[in-house]
Write a protein that holds these residues in place. Structure first.
Motif, PDB file in Angstrom:
ATOM      1  N   PRO A 171       0.803  -1.231   0.000  1.00  0.00           N
ATOM      2  CA  PRO A 171       0.000   0.000   0.000  1.00  0.00           C
ATOM      3  C   PRO A 171       0.837   1.283   0.000  1.00  0.00           C
ATOM      4  O   PRO A 171       0.508   2.239  -0.703  1.00  0.00           O
ATOM      5  N   ASP A 172       1.924   1.324   0.767  1.00  0.00           N
ATOM      6  CA  ASP A 172       2.712   2.554   0.827  1.00  0.00           C
ATOM      7  C   ASP A 172       3.345   2.881  -0.521  1.00  0.00           C
ATOM      8  O   ASP A 172       3.374   4.040  -0.954  1.00  0.00           O
ATOM      9  N   ARG A 175       0.770   4.268  -2.849  1.00  0.00           N
ATOM     10  CA  ARG A 175       0.545   5.708  -2.625  1.00  0.00           C
ATOM     11  C   ARG A 175       1.667   6.529  -3.243  1.00  0.00           C
ATOM     12  O   ARG A 175       1.430   7.559  -3.880  1.00  0.00           O
ATOM     13  N   LYS A 176       2.883   6.055  -3.074  1.00  0.00           N
ATOM     14  CA  LYS A 176       4.023   6.775  -3.658  1.00  0.00           C
ATOM     15  C   LYS A 176       3.895   6.829  -5.178  1.00  0.00           C
ATOM     16  O   LYS A 176       4.179   7.865  -5.803  1.00  0.00           O
ATOM     17  N   VAL A 178       1.167   6.825  -6.938  1.00  0.00           N
ATOM     18  CA  VAL A 178       0.160   7.835  -7.290  1.00  0.00           C
ATOM     19  C   VAL A 178       0.797   9.225  -7.260  1.00  0.00           C
ATOM     20  O   VAL A 178       0.654  10.020  -8.197  1.00  0.00           O
ATOM     21  N   ARG A 179       1.513   9.504  -6.194  1.00  0.00           N
ATOM     22  CA  ARG A 179       2.133  10.830  -6.054  1.00  0.00           C
ATOM     23  C   ARG A 179       3.119  11.086  -7.186  1.00  0.00           C
ATOM     24  O   ARG A 179       3.225  12.203  -7.710  1.00  0.00           O
ATOM     25  N   GLU A 213      -3.740  -2.869  -1.556  1.00  0.00           N
ATOM     26  CA  GLU A 213      -2.981  -2.081  -2.536  1.00  0.00           C
ATOM     27  C   GLU A 213      -3.921  -1.226  -3.388  1.00  0.00           C
ATOM     28  O   GLU A 213      -3.683  -0.023  -3.598  1.00  0.00           O
ATOM     29  N   ALA A 216      -5.431   1.601  -1.457  1.00  0.00           N
ATOM     30  CA  ALA A 216      -4.478   2.689  -1.201  1.00  0.00           C
ATOM     31  C   ALA A 216      -4.392   3.625  -2.403  1.00  0.00           C
ATOM     32  O   ALA A 216      -4.327   4.854  -2.248  1.00  0.00           O
ATOM     33  N   ILE A 217      -4.408   3.061  -3.600  1.00  0.00           N
ATOM     34  CA  ILE A 217      -4.354   3.905  -4.809  1.00  0.00           C
ATOM     35  C   ILE A 217      -5.596   4.784  -4.897  1.00  0.00           C
ATOM     36  O   ILE A 217      -5.501   6.001  -5.125  1.00  0.00           O
ATOM     37  N   ASP A 219      -7.695   5.644  -2.566  1.00  0.00           N
ATOM     38  CA  ASP A 219      -7.751   6.629  -1.481  1.00  0.00           C
ATOM     39  C   ASP A 219      -6.799   7.789  -1.742  1.00  0.00           C
ATOM     40  O   ASP A 219      -7.166   8.962  -1.590  1.00  0.00           O
ATOM     41  N   GLU A 220      -5.594   7.474  -2.160  1.00  0.00           N
ATOM     42  CA  GLU A 220      -4.602   8.528  -2.380  1.00  0.00           C
ATOM     43  C   GLU A 220      -5.020   9.435  -3.546  1.00  0.00           C
ATOM     44  O   GLU A 220      -4.920  10.664  -3.460  1.00  0.00           O
ATOM     45  N   ARG A 223      -8.111  11.447  -2.502  1.00  0.00           N
ATOM     46  CA  ARG A 223      -7.694  12.433  -1.495  1.00  0.00           C
ATOM     47  C   ARG A 223      -7.046  13.645  -2.163  1.00  0.00           C
ATOM     48  O   ARG A 223      -7.221  14.785  -1.735  1.00  0.00           O
TER      49      ARG A 223
END
Ligand SMILES: [Zn+2]
Length: 419
Positions: A171-172, A175-176, A178-179, A213, A216-217, A219-220, A223
């Protein structure tokens, strides 16, 4: 190029993209790049201004929007469109030729009446480069939305699609990823919920990333205010994508097997992009180029994709047009196929305009001929409701307007005589 400030199209049959029956003998007034009003009576528009264009009964409709395209200069799916591969003994083709192919792609799309595209994955950052070239008016082309790189779990597809992918795990890292896409200029995020039918070492049936996973994508991305498109083939991936709230389901061919998922999509406004043409490609067009097992699989998937389109229509799911094929400019064949698959011609046109705009999250701006919308218009020589195939015929694309400017088929050109 026609002046961009004001324009009045008169004597038009208007298909407005919302699903309403067409207006006959209507006028469309455009100013500062937007539609000001659509009037059904000719004489209510007052004096005929010098900016008037009499379209002589032709059809005015929203510019087409392709919600699933790969603009990449890898033209292997479009033989003959770009330069042929170098022969043995010739110097290798310069990599930079790809940018000229991209510019040609953009121009050809626009001339075909495709005024917006959503790129769902290109090598390197070519779609972003092309988007900027169009936005900065260096190249003529449709407005472009790019996902940057496709977020995938580490998978065999990564070895094939190389710089089209950003492989991530956990998941982390998702998120990275996505960023990172936003950092490189992506407009939205695309993820691989399942493997791809075009990769022999991937089974498209199971989910390829875990629920944590995928969640997390989503949500990120949400968000941070961007939408999520999910590549979905098998049902497990479809269940994850729908329950975790992606915005669009790409392909989604298995959905007909689980009507509750389609009902959930209809309720939550998740758009289906059926991409029928890509299954035709693998099952029929490029059978010599793919591993035989993939061709056989595609034949089954082609039937499933049509079954899902019909089931989605029954369930009231919003549908968008996504060609996912080539060559550039042939995109409207996907609309024709959706009509062959059970949509009425009006539903097909709505899918390719308002439906696609909805997929992009831009339905208040694009995809309709209504007051306030961006003036992206297609003028068709004929009535596409009588035969949608005319939208694939360059001869019938009489004029294309983008942001209130004529970008193809200037009616004042001397070669154009009244029909
Ligand atoms: Zn695709």
């Amino acid at each position: 190029m026609y002046g961009g400030r004001a324009m009045l199209l008169t004597n038009a049959r208007v298909i407005d993209g919302t699903g309403r029956a067409p207006f006959e003998r209507a006028s469309v007034r455009v100013a500062d790049g937007r539609i000001v009003e659509v009037e059904s009576a000719v004489d209510s528009m007052g004096t005929v201004a010098e900016d008037a264009i009499d379209v002589q009964g032709r059809t005015v409709m929203p510019g087409l929007i392709d919600a699933h395209t790969h603009l990449s200069s890898d033209i292997s799916r479009s033989p003959g469109f770009g330069p042929p591969p170098a022969l043995h003994g010739e110097l290798p083709r310069p990599r930079e030729l790809g940018y000229f192919v991209l510019a040609k792609t953009a121009r050809v799309l626009l001339a075909a009446g495709i005024t917006t595209v959503r790129d769902v994955g290109s090598y390197d950052d070519e779609a972003i480069a092309l988007r900027e070239a169009v936005r900065l008016r260096i190249a003529e082309g449709p407005r472009i939305l790019s996902c940057g790189r496709i977020i995938s779990a580490t998978a065999p597809g990564g070895a094939i699609f190389t710089t089209m992918y950003r492989e991530a795990n956990g998941p982390d890292d998702m998120r990275k990823a996505v960023r990172e896409q936003l950092r490189r200029g992506a407009d939205y995020v695309k993820l691989m919920a399942t493997g791809a039918r075009s990769v022999l070492a991937e089974d498209p049936e199971p989910a390829q990333m875990t629920r944590d996973e995928l969640a997390a994508i989503v949500d990120e991305a949400h968000r941070l205010g961007v939408r999520v498109a999910a590549h979905v083939e098998g049902l497990d991936g479809a269940r994850l994508a729908v329950s975790e709230g992606v915005d669009t389901v790409e392909h989604g061919l298995s959905l007909h097997r689980e009507p509750a998922l389609l009902a959930a999509m209809a309720e939550r406004g998740i758009v289906l992009v059926p991409t029928l043409s890509t299954f035709h490609d693998l099952a029929e067009r490029f059978t010599d180029d793919f591993a035989p097992a993939l061709v056989e699989q595609a034949k089954r998937q082609l039937e499933e994709a049509y079954a899902t389109l019909a089931a989605a229509r029954e369930a009231g799911v919003s549908v968008a047009m996504g060609h996912d094929s080539g060559p550039p400019g042939d995109n409207a064949i996907e609309l024709v196929r959706m009509v062959d698959g059970g949509l009425s011609p009006l539903e097909g046109i709505c899918a390719a305009t308002f439906g696609s705009a909805t997929a992009l999250g831009l339905s208040s701006e694009l995809g309709t001929v209504t007051a306030g919308a961006v003036a992206d218009l297609l003028v068709v020589d004929g009535d596409p409701l009588s035969d949608v195939r005319m939208l694939c015929d360059p001869e019938r694309i009489w004029m294309v307007v983008q942001g209130g400017k004529v970008v193809a088929g200037d009616p004042r050109a001397p070669a154009l005589t009244p029909a």
